[in-house]
Design a protein around this motif. Sequence first.
Motif, PDB file in Angstrom:
ATOM      1  N   GLU A  70      41.841  24.058  11.640  1.00  0.00           N
ATOM      2  CA  GLU A  70      40.402  23.775  11.671  1.00  0.00           C
ATOM      3  C   GLU A  70      39.792  24.273  12.972  1.00  0.00           C
ATOM      4  O   GLU A  70      40.403  24.142  14.037  1.00  0.00           O
ATOM      5  N   HIS A  71      38.606  24.880  12.874  1.00  0.00           N
ATOM      6  CA  HIS A  71      37.891  25.335  14.065  1.00  0.00           C
ATOM      7  C   HIS A  71      36.415  25.064  13.829  1.00  0.00           C
ATOM      8  O   HIS A  71      35.770  25.723  13.028  1.00  0.00           O
ATOM      9  N   ASN A  72      35.890  24.077  14.545  1.00  0.00           N
ATOM     10  CA  ASN A  72      34.499  23.682  14.396  1.00  0.00           C
ATOM     11  C   ASN A  72      33.606  24.666  15.148  1.00  0.00           C
ATOM     12  O   ASN A  72      33.695  24.790  16.371  1.00  0.00           O
ATOM     13  N   GLN A 113      30.493  24.570  15.794  1.00  0.00           N
ATOM     14  CA  GLN A 113      29.502  23.955  16.673  1.00  0.00           C
ATOM     15  C   GLN A 113      30.137  23.406  17.950  1.00  0.00           C
ATOM     16  O   GLN A 113      29.691  23.662  19.060  1.00  0.00           O
ATOM     17  N   THR A 114      31.202  22.612  17.789  1.00  0.00           N
ATOM     18  CA  THR A 114      31.821  21.962  18.946  1.00  0.00           C
ATOM     19  C   THR A 114      32.910  22.811  19.589  1.00  0.00           C
ATOM     20  O   THR A 114      33.332  22.537  20.703  1.00  0.00           O
ATOM     21  N   ARG A 115      33.369  23.864  18.856  1.00  0.00           N
ATOM     22  CA  ARG A 115      34.452  24.736  19.303  1.00  0.00           C
ATOM     23  C   ARG A 115      35.775  23.996  19.426  1.00  0.00           C
ATOM     24  O   ARG A 115      36.711  24.463  20.100  1.00  0.00           O
ATOM     25  N   GLU A 116      35.882  22.831  18.780  1.00  0.00           N
ATOM     26  CA  GLU A 116      37.155  22.124  18.750  1.00  0.00           C
ATOM     27  C   GLU A 116      38.097  22.837  17.786  1.00  0.00           C
ATOM     28  O   GLU A 116      37.718  23.181  16.675  1.00  0.00           O
TER      29      GLU A 116
END
Length: 215
Positions: free
Chosen positions: A92-94, A96-99
Amino acid sequence: PVKAEEPLVRFETAPGQQLQIDFGSTAVAIGDEVRRVHLFVAALGYSRRCYAVAFLHERQSAWLQGLEGAFRHFGGVPHEVLVDNAKALVDEHNAQTREVKFNDRFHAFCRYWGVQPRACAPYRARTKGKDERGVGYVKRNAIAGHRFDSVEALQAHLLRWLREVADVRVHGTTGEPPALRFARDEAAALRSLDGIAPFVTVRDLLRRVGADCAI
């Protein structure tokens, strides 16, 4: 009105800092048939020295074998490895948050080798441009127009091409042969891999721990 493109700022890394990896597929004449071959390409960010190996798939095992092959080829381990958001590596790679949540086995692989994984921002493959161009270079210069008797012959051709062509040509950006830049500045900056066994030989074992903490 035509939307102006974002200005590009070339991001350079220090010797031994970063290795960029990617896969690209192409049709290759092997024996009496044309087969779809998946090319793993790794490029050191500073020297631009690259490594390429062919697989018949892009499963996670190919990514890990390709990375270990690159470490052995360069004779050392960089500080970090930059990947795209391939499902084999990133769960997973968000945007928006870059998490980033890396795949558990890939994360274990990185811990084993002491290398820091980094993922490109989603939909911004240009942040991994050195290797994106490297994949195209391998396809055009090493593979196009060639026919091979076997997959083994293809692998031998790639190693010879790396040594006799890719390593010694004058790079368009650095103005130097990658092998020269690597030997002078980058080889000593890589962490030694002497005595480290391949990750694939390490067994993952689960043990149930009792209330007395005995395993």
